[in-house]
Design a protein around this motif. Structure first.
Motif, short mmCIF file in Angstrom:
data_model
loop_
_atom_site.label_atom_id
_atom_site.label_comp_id
_atom_site.label_asym_id
_atom_site.label_seq_id
_atom_site.Cartn_x
_atom_site.Cartn_y
_atom_site.Cartn_z
N GLU A 41 0.83 -1.19 0.00
CA GLU A 41 0.00 0.00 0.00
C GLU A 41 0.87 1.25 0.00
N GLU A 42 0.66 2.13 -0.95
CA GLU A 42 1.41 3.39 -1.04
C GLU A 42 0.62 4.48 -0.33
N ASP A 43 1.10 4.89 0.82
CA ASP A 43 0.39 5.92 1.58
C ASP A 43 0.75 7.32 1.12
N GLY A 44 1.78 7.44 0.30
CA GLY A 44 2.15 8.76 -0.19
C GLY A 44 3.27 9.37 0.64
N GLU A 45 4.02 10.23 0.00
CA GLU A 45 5.17 10.88 0.64
C GLU A 45 4.75 11.74 1.81
N VAL A 46 3.60 12.41 1.71
CA VAL A 46 3.14 13.28 2.80
C VAL A 46 2.89 12.47 4.06
N CYS A 47 2.26 11.31 3.93
CA CYS A 47 1.99 10.48 5.11
C CYS A 47 3.27 9.93 5.70
N ARG A 48 4.23 9.57 4.85
CA ARG A 48 5.51 9.07 5.38
C ARG A 48 6.22 10.17 6.18
N LYS A 49 6.18 11.38 5.66
CA LYS A 49 6.81 12.49 6.40
C LYS A 49 6.11 12.74 7.72
N GLU A 50 4.77 12.67 7.72
CA GLU A 50 4.03 12.89 8.97
C GLU A 50 4.38 11.83 10.01
N ALA A 51 4.49 10.58 9.56
CA ALA A 51 4.84 9.50 10.49
C ALA A 51 6.23 9.70 11.06
N LEU A 52 7.16 10.14 10.22
CA LEU A 52 8.52 10.40 10.69
C LEU A 52 8.57 11.58 11.65
N LYS A 53 7.74 12.59 11.41
CA LYS A 53 7.67 13.73 12.33
C LYS A 53 7.20 13.26 13.71
N VAL A 54 6.18 12.39 13.73
CA VAL A 54 5.70 11.86 15.01
C VAL A 54 6.81 11.08 15.70
N LEU A 55 7.49 10.23 14.94
CA LEU A 55 8.56 9.41 15.51
C LEU A 55 9.70 10.28 16.05
N CYS A 56 10.03 11.35 15.35
CA CYS A 56 11.07 12.28 15.84
C CYS A 56 10.65 12.90 17.17
N ASN A 57 9.39 13.34 17.26
CA ASN A 57 8.90 13.95 18.51
C ASN A 57 8.95 12.96 19.66
N VAL A 58 8.52 11.74 19.40
CA VAL A 58 8.48 10.72 20.46
C VAL A 58 9.88 10.40 20.95
N VAL A 59 10.81 10.18 20.03
CA VAL A 59 12.19 9.86 20.40
C VAL A 59 12.82 11.03 21.15
N TYR A 60 12.58 12.23 20.69
CA TYR A 60 13.17 13.41 21.34
C TYR A 60 12.63 13.60 22.76
N ASN A 61 11.35 13.35 22.96
CA ASN A 61 10.70 13.68 24.24
C ASN A 61 10.71 12.56 25.26
#
Length: 508
Positions: A111-131
Motif C-alpha cells: 500500500e502506497e500511503d504517499g510521501e506526505v503520510c511518510r513524512k508525517e509518520a517520521l515527524k511523530v517518531l522524531c517527537n516521540v524519540v526526542y521527548n
C-alpha cells in the motif's frame, strides 16, 4: 466549537472515516499551537493517541491517514501524554508508516500511503524519540537505526536526484545524539563514508585531483531546503566524529576524514540562497571541523591558488579567511557566545598551532603591528579589541578560548602577549598556566618548539611610546602628579611608616 475527544474516539471505533477526518481537522486547528494541558485533558489525549494508533493500522483513505498522523504529531509534543506512543507496537507502527524497514515481518506492504503520510509518520517518531528517554531506549533495542540506515544508504547510493530525506536524516541525528551506543554502531557501519557521500550528492560536488574540489560558478546557490538536509548530515557526522575525537586515526580513517574536510571546505565557501542560510550552514560546518583530527585539516590549505584567492606565503587562505569573517560576525552579534563562538575560536587556535601559514595570516588580521597605543586594548574596535574584551568575560569557557587564541597568535610568548592585551587582561591566562613571572614553564606547551622564529617588528609609533606604556593597562597613561610633591621630609617618613604598617597587616 472544539471537537469532543470522546466523540472522536466513538467515530474511530465505528470506523467512520469521513466523520473522523472532519472532527480531527477541527481538533488539529484548535490545538496546533497548544503545549500545556491539565491532568484531565492529558488523560483524554492519551486515550485519543491509543485510539489513533489502532486506527492508522487499518486500511484508511490517504486524507484520513494524513490527518490522523497530524493529530498524533500534535499529541507527541506533550511529554506527559506520551504513554501510548512509547510502546514497541507504536514505534513499529510509526516506523513502518514512515517507510523504515523494521524487520518485524517478512511481508512487504504494497500500500502506497504517499510521501506526505511518510513524512508525517517520521515527524511523530522524531517527537516521540526526542521527548521520551524510554522511547530512545526501546528504539535502540528494536534496531530502528538499522532499518533507517539501510533506507538511507540505498537512497544515497542510488542514481535518483538527491533530496526529500530531511526527516529520515533528522531521526538519524536524534538517535545518534541521544544513544551513545548508536554512534558506535553507525561508525562501524561506515557512517562517515556514506554520510560524506550524502553531502557530495546534496551539494553536487565534483572532484579534481587528490582532495581538491572543482568549483562551478554556473551552479545555483544552495537552497534553504538543501541546506537543511546538509545540516542534518553535518550534525550526525559531528556525533560520530566527536565521540572518537581523542583517538588517533589510522591510515584509512585519515583518508576518510580528509575527504570529509575537503567537502566541509566547500560548505564554508559555497554561495547560499540568503544570508541566514549561509550563516546556519557555516555554523554547523565549523562545529564539525572542530571535531575532526587536526592532522586531517591540512587539506583546507592544500588548494591551488587563483586570481581571486586570499593567500599568504603562497598558500591558499580562502578557508581561513571565511572562518575569520565568520568569527567576526559572531563576535559582532554577541549572542550565545559559548555555543556559537567557542567552536570557531577553538578551531582557529588549534589550526594556528599546527599550521604556520594559518597563524601568520590570522596574526596579520587580528594582531597587526601596534600603532595607536593611546587607548586600552579592550577599548579598540578592531578584532583584537573584541577578543581582548572577551578575556574578562563572565563565562569561563568563552574567556579561556579568546585568551588562548591570542596567546597562540603571540606564539605563547608572555611579553608579546602582554604587549597586545595588557597585563591586567592577560593575568587570568598567565595565572592558569603558572606564567605570571613572565617565564615559560617547562612543558607548558607541546607545540612550543614548533613555532617558527619570525620576528615581531615594532612600528615607529610603538617604539617612540614604548617607554611610557603602562604594562597593566596596555596603553600610554596621562602623567599623574607626584603624590608627595610639597610634603616635608617628616611627612614623607610618616607616610612611609603608614604604608609599611598597612603592608604588615595584609601579610598577617
Amino acid at each position: 466549537m472544539v471537537p469532543d475527544v470522546e466523540q472522536i474516539i466513538e467515530n474511530i471505533v465505528r470506523g467512520d472515516q469521513d466523520a473522523v477526518q472532519l472532527l480531527l481537522d477541527g481538533y488539529n486547528t484548535q490545538y496546533a499551537e497548544c503545549f500545556f494541558f491539565n491532568t484531565e485533558e492529558q488523560e483524554r489525549r492519551k486515550h485519543l493517541a491509543a485510539a489513533l494508533l489502532c486506527f492508522i493500522t487499518s486500511q484508511l483513505q490517504p486524507g484520513v491517514l494524513q490527518v490522523s498522523l497530524h493529530t498524533l504529531r500534535i499529541l507527541s509534543r506533550d511529554r506527559r501524554a506520551l504513554g501510548p506512543l512509547v510502546t514497541d507496537e507504536a514505534l513499529f507502527t510509526l516506523a513502518h508508516l514512515g517507510g523504515i524497514r523494521t524487520g518485524k515481518s517478512e511481508e512487504e506492504d504494497g500500500e502506497e500511503d504517499g510521501e506526505v503520510c511518510r513524512k508525517e509518520a517520521l515527524k511523530v517518531l522524531c517527537n516521540v524519540v526526542y521527548n521520551s528517554p524510554q522511547a530512545q531506549e526501546r528504539a535502540s533495542a528494536l534496531r530502528l537505526l538499522q532499518g533507517l540506515w539501510e533506507n538511507l544508504k540505498q537512497e544515497i547510493c542510488s542514481s535518483e536526484p538527491p533530496g526529500g530525506h530531511f526527516y529520515q536524516l533528522r531521526l538519524l541525528f536524534l538517535l545518534t545524539a541521544l544513544r551513545p551506543e548508536l554512534r558506535q554502531q553507525l561508525n562501524q557501519e561506515r557512517g562517515v563514508s556514506v554520510l560524506t557521500r550524502a553531502l557530495e550528492r546534496c551539494l553536487a560536488v565534483q572532484w579534481a585531483d587528490g582532495y581538491e574540489l572543482l568549483s562551478d560558478p554556473s551552479l545555483p546557490p544552495v537552497s534553504k531546503e538543501t541546506s537543511q538536509e546538509v545540516i542534518e548530515v553535518l550534525k550526525t557526522l559531528f556525533n560520530i566524529a566527536h565521540t572518537f575525537y581523542r583517538q588517533e586515526p589510522d591510515e584509512e580513517e585519515a583518508a576518510l576524514y580528509r575527504r570529509l574536510a575537503s567537502v566541509l571546505r566547500h560548505c564554508l565557501l559555497v554561495p547560499c540562497d540568503g544570508e541566514d542560510t549561509r550563516e546556519e550552514l557555516q555554523g554547523h560546518t565549523v562545529n564539525l571541523l572542530s571535531a575532526l583530527p587536526l592532522t586531517c585539516l591540512d587539506v583546507l590549505l592544500s588548494v591551488r591558488l587563483d586570481q581571486t584567492s586570499h593567500q599568504w606565503e603562497g598558500v591558499n587562505m580562502d578557508c581561513v579567511h571565511a572562518l575569520l569573517l565568520f568569527m567576526d560576525r559572531r563576535l559582532t552579534r554577541g549572542q550565545k557566545l559559548k555555543e556559537k563562538l567557542t567552536p570557531v575560536l577553538n578551531l582557529l587556535t588549534e589550526s594556528s598551532r599546527v599550521h604556520r601559514e594559518t597563524r601568520h595570516y590570522l596574526r596579520q588580521k587580528i594582531l597587526p603591528p601596534l600603532r595607536d597605543v593611546a587607548i586600552r586594548p579592550e577599548q579598540d574596535v578592531s578584532l583584537r579589541g573584541q577578543l581582548v574584551r572577551l578575556m574578562t568575560h563572565v563565562d569561563t569557557d568563552v574567556k579561556h578560548c579568546a585568551a588562548e587564541l591570542l596567546f597562540v597568535l603571540c606564539k605563547e610568548n608572555v611579553s608579546r602577549f602582554v604587549k597586545y592585551t595588557g597585563y591586567g587582561n592577560a593575568a587570568g591566562l598567565l595565572a592558569a598556566r603558572g606564567l605570571l613571572n613572565g617565564r615559560r614553564g617547562s612543558g607548558d606547551s607541546q607545540y612550543a618548539a614548533q613555532y617558527s622564529s619570525d620576528s615581531d617588528s615594532d612600528t615607529e609609533e610603538y617604539r617612540e611610546a614604548k617607554a611610557r606604556i603602562n604594562l597593566v593597562t596596555g596603553r600610554v597613561e596621562a602623567e599623574q602628579p607626584d603624590p608627595m610633591e610639597g610634603m616635608t621630609e617628616e611627612e614623607k617618613e610618616q607616610e612611609a611608616r603608614y604604608l609599611i604598617g598597612m603592608i604588615n597587616r595584609l601579610s598577617q
